[in-house]
Design an enzyme around this catalytic site. Sequence first.
Site, PDB file in Angstrom:
ATOM      1  N   LYS A  14      98.381 -15.529  36.033  1.00 14.76           N
ATOM      2  CA  LYS A  14      97.701 -15.753  37.319  1.00 14.76           C
ATOM      3  C   LYS A  14      98.573 -15.302  38.493  1.00 14.76           C
ATOM      4  O   LYS A  14      98.097 -14.637  39.409  1.00 14.76           O
ATOM      5  CB  LYS A  14      97.328 -17.235  37.474  1.00 14.76           C
ATOM      6  N   ARG A  89      92.606 -28.164  38.675  1.00 17.38           N
ATOM      7  CA  ARG A  89      92.964 -28.345  37.265  1.00 17.38           C
ATOM      8  C   ARG A  89      92.171 -29.488  36.635  1.00 17.38           C
ATOM      9  O   ARG A  89      92.316 -29.741  35.440  1.00 17.38           O
ATOM     10  CB  ARG A  89      94.457 -28.637  37.143  1.00 17.38           C
ATOM     11  N   ARG A 173     102.265 -28.715  28.263  1.00 12.49           N
ATOM     12  CA  ARG A 173     101.411 -28.156  29.323  1.00 12.49           C
ATOM     13  C   ARG A 173     100.183 -27.484  28.718  1.00 12.49           C
ATOM     14  O   ARG A 173      99.083 -27.575  29.272  1.00 12.49           O
ATOM     15  CB  ARG A 173     102.213 -27.174  30.184  1.00 12.49           C
TER      16      ARG A 173
HETATM   17  P1  ADP Z   1     100.915 -17.956  35.421  1.00 15.14           P
HETATM   18  O1  ADP Z   1     101.012 -17.767  36.912  1.00 15.14           O
HETATM   19  O2  ADP Z   1      99.499 -17.886  34.911  1.00 15.14           O
HETATM   20  O3  ADP Z   1     101.639 -19.173  34.919  1.00 15.14           O
HETATM   21  P2  ADP Z   1     102.707 -15.621  35.319  1.00 15.14           P
HETATM   22  O4  ADP Z   1     102.000 -14.584  36.137  1.00 15.14           O
HETATM   23  O5  ADP Z   1     103.876 -16.290  35.936  1.00 15.14           O
HETATM   24  O6  ADP Z   1     101.642 -16.704  34.744  1.00 15.14           O
HETATM   25  O7  ADP Z   1     103.126 -14.921  33.954  1.00 15.14           O
HETATM   26  C1  ADP Z   1     103.860 -15.640  32.933  1.00 15.14           C
HETATM   27  C2  ADP Z   1     104.918 -14.711  32.302  1.00 15.14           C
HETATM   28  O8  ADP Z   1     104.273 -13.688  31.559  1.00 15.14           O
HETATM   29  C3  ADP Z   1     105.792 -13.997  33.338  1.00 15.14           C
HETATM   30  O9  ADP Z   1     107.093 -13.902  32.799  1.00 15.14           O
HETATM   31  C4  ADP Z   1     105.138 -12.612  33.483  1.00 15.14           C
HETATM   32  O10 ADP Z   1     106.099 -11.600  33.819  1.00 15.14           O
HETATM   33  C5  ADP Z   1     104.564 -12.387  32.085  1.00 15.14           C
HETATM   34  N1  ADP Z   1     103.275 -11.675  32.103  1.00 15.14           N
HETATM   35  C6  ADP Z   1     102.245 -11.828  32.979  1.00 15.14           C
HETATM   36  N2  ADP Z   1     101.196 -11.039  32.649  1.00 15.14           N
HETATM   37  C7  ADP Z   1     101.584 -10.362  31.529  1.00 15.14           C
HETATM   38  C8  ADP Z   1     100.939  -9.389  30.674  1.00 15.14           C
HETATM   39  N3  ADP Z   1      99.688  -8.951  30.928  1.00 15.14           N
HETATM   40  N4  ADP Z   1     101.627  -8.935  29.612  1.00 15.14           N
HETATM   41  C9  ADP Z   1     102.888  -9.374  29.363  1.00 15.14           C
HETATM   42  N5  ADP Z   1     103.545 -10.290  30.102  1.00 15.14           N
HETATM   43  C10 ADP Z   1     102.910 -10.775  31.175  1.00 15.14           C
HETATM   44  P1  AMP Z   2     102.151 -24.123  37.687  1.00 17.47           P
HETATM   45  O1  AMP Z   2     103.204 -23.459  38.500  1.00 17.47           O
HETATM   46  O2  AMP Z   2     100.763 -23.847  38.191  1.00 17.47           O
HETATM   47  O3  AMP Z   2     102.276 -23.825  36.212  1.00 17.47           O
HETATM   48  O4  AMP Z   2     102.348 -25.697  37.875  1.00 17.47           O
HETATM   49  C1  AMP Z   2     103.556 -26.340  37.486  1.00 17.47           C
HETATM   50  C2  AMP Z   2     103.326 -27.845  37.381  1.00 17.47           C
HETATM   51  O5  AMP Z   2     102.935 -28.378  38.668  1.00 17.47           O
HETATM   52  C3  AMP Z   2     102.207 -28.285  36.428  1.00 17.47           C
HETATM   53  O6  AMP Z   2     102.637 -28.382  35.083  1.00 17.47           O
HETATM   54  C4  AMP Z   2     101.814 -29.656  37.020  1.00 17.47           C
HETATM   55  O7  AMP Z   2     102.761 -30.648  36.670  1.00 17.47           O
HETATM   56  C5  AMP Z   2     101.944 -29.401  38.519  1.00 17.47           C
HETATM   57  N1  AMP Z   2     100.674 -28.916  39.115  1.00 17.47           N
HETATM   58  C6  AMP Z   2     100.452 -27.697  39.700  1.00 17.47           C
HETATM   59  N2  AMP Z   2      99.194 -27.591  40.153  1.00 17.47           N
HETATM   60  C7  AMP Z   2      98.579 -28.767  39.841  1.00 17.47           C
HETATM   61  C8  AMP Z   2      97.264 -29.266  40.015  1.00 17.47           C
HETATM   62  N3  AMP Z   2      96.294 -28.529  40.617  1.00 17.47           N
HETATM   63  N4  AMP Z   2      96.993 -30.519  39.567  1.00 17.47           N
HETATM   64  C9  AMP Z   2      97.938 -31.262  38.980  1.00 17.47           C
HETATM   65  N5  AMP Z   2      99.199 -30.855  38.760  1.00 17.47           N
HETATM   66  C10 AMP Z   2      99.529 -29.608  39.188  1.00 17.47           C
END
Ligand code: ADP
Ligand code: AMP
Length: 215
Positions: A14, A89, A173
Site C-alpha cells: 500500500k 481497519r 498482524r
Molecule cells: P504496506 O504499506 O502495505 O504495509 P509496503 O509498501 O511497505 O506495504 O511494502 C512492504 C514491503 O514489500 C516493502 O519492503 C516493499 O519494498 C516491498 N514491496 C512492496 N511491493 C512489492 C512488490 N510488488 N514486489 C516485491 N516487493 C514489494
Molecule cells: P501499518 O503501518 O499500517 O502497518 O500499521 C502499524 C500498526 O499501527 C498496526 O499494526 C496497528 O497496531 C496500528 N494501526 C495503524 N492503523 C490502524 C487502524 N486504522 N486501526 C487500528 N490500528 C492501526
Amino acid sequence: MINMVFLGPPGAGKGTQSAYIIEDYGLVQISTGDILRAAVKAGTELGKEAKVYMDGGQLVPDELIVGMMKERLKQDDCKNGVIFDGFPRTIAQAEALDKMLNEDLKTEVTHIISLDVADELLVERAVGRRSCPECGKVYHIKYNPPKTGGVCDADGATLIHRDDDQEDTIKNRLKVYHETTSLLKGYYNESGKFHEIDGEGDPKDVYKKIKGILG
Ligand code: ADP
Ligand code: AMP
C-alpha cells in the site's frame, strides 16, 4: 475527485503504490500507521497509549484512531483528494469514515482498492522491509534495496527494521487482518466501487492495474 481507501494486509504494498499514485494524481496520503509511529517517536499521550497495541501487532482502539483521523481531515490538504492507507481497519472505522466524509467534508469514498498477496510472501516482505525513520521511505533488502547498504537514498538516514516487522509480530498482524480487517471487503463490496487486484507481481505492473481503475 478521488478519495481512495487502500485495503490490504500488512506488507501488501500500500505504501509503495501510494508513492506512485501521489506523483500522478496529486492526492495526499494519510497513513494511520505513519501518524501513530510519529506519535510514538514524539512521546505524546496518544503515542504512549498506541505503542502497547502496535508492539503486539494488535489494532489500536477505534476511539483513538477515529479521533486522530477527524483531526487530520480538518487540514486543508485533504480537500483535493485522499488515499486512506491502513484506515479503516474495522467496520466501526469504515462507518466513522463515511460519516466524517459525508457530514464534515460533503464528499465520499470514491474507490476502494484491495491488494491481494499470499501470507508467505507477506511475511517475507515484512521481514525484509527497511524503513527510513526520517522520511518514511520504504525499501526491501531483496526486492527494492537502497543504493548504499543500510541508508536512505533520499536523506542518508540509517534505515530501521520496524519492531512490528519481526516474524512473530507480523504473524499476529496477519491474523488480525484475516479475522477483522478483511471483513471490510464485505462492507464495501455492495458499493460498486470495490476492486480487488493481485498485488504479487512487479510493483510497476501492480501500479498499471491501479491506474486502470483510477483512470
Ligand atoms: P504496506 O504499506 O502495505 O504495509 P509496503 O509498501 O511497505 O506495504 O511494502 C512492504 C514491503 O514489500 C516493502 O519492503 C516493499 O519494498 C516491498 N514491496 C512492496 N511491493 C512489492 C512488490 N510488488 N514486489 C516485491 N516487493 C514489494
Ligand atoms: P501499518 O503501518 O499500517 O502497518 O500499521 C502499524 C500498526 O499501527 C498496526 O499494526 C496497528 O497496531 C496500528 N494501526 C495503524 N492503523 C490502524 C487502524 N486504522 N486501526 C487500528 N490500528 C492501526
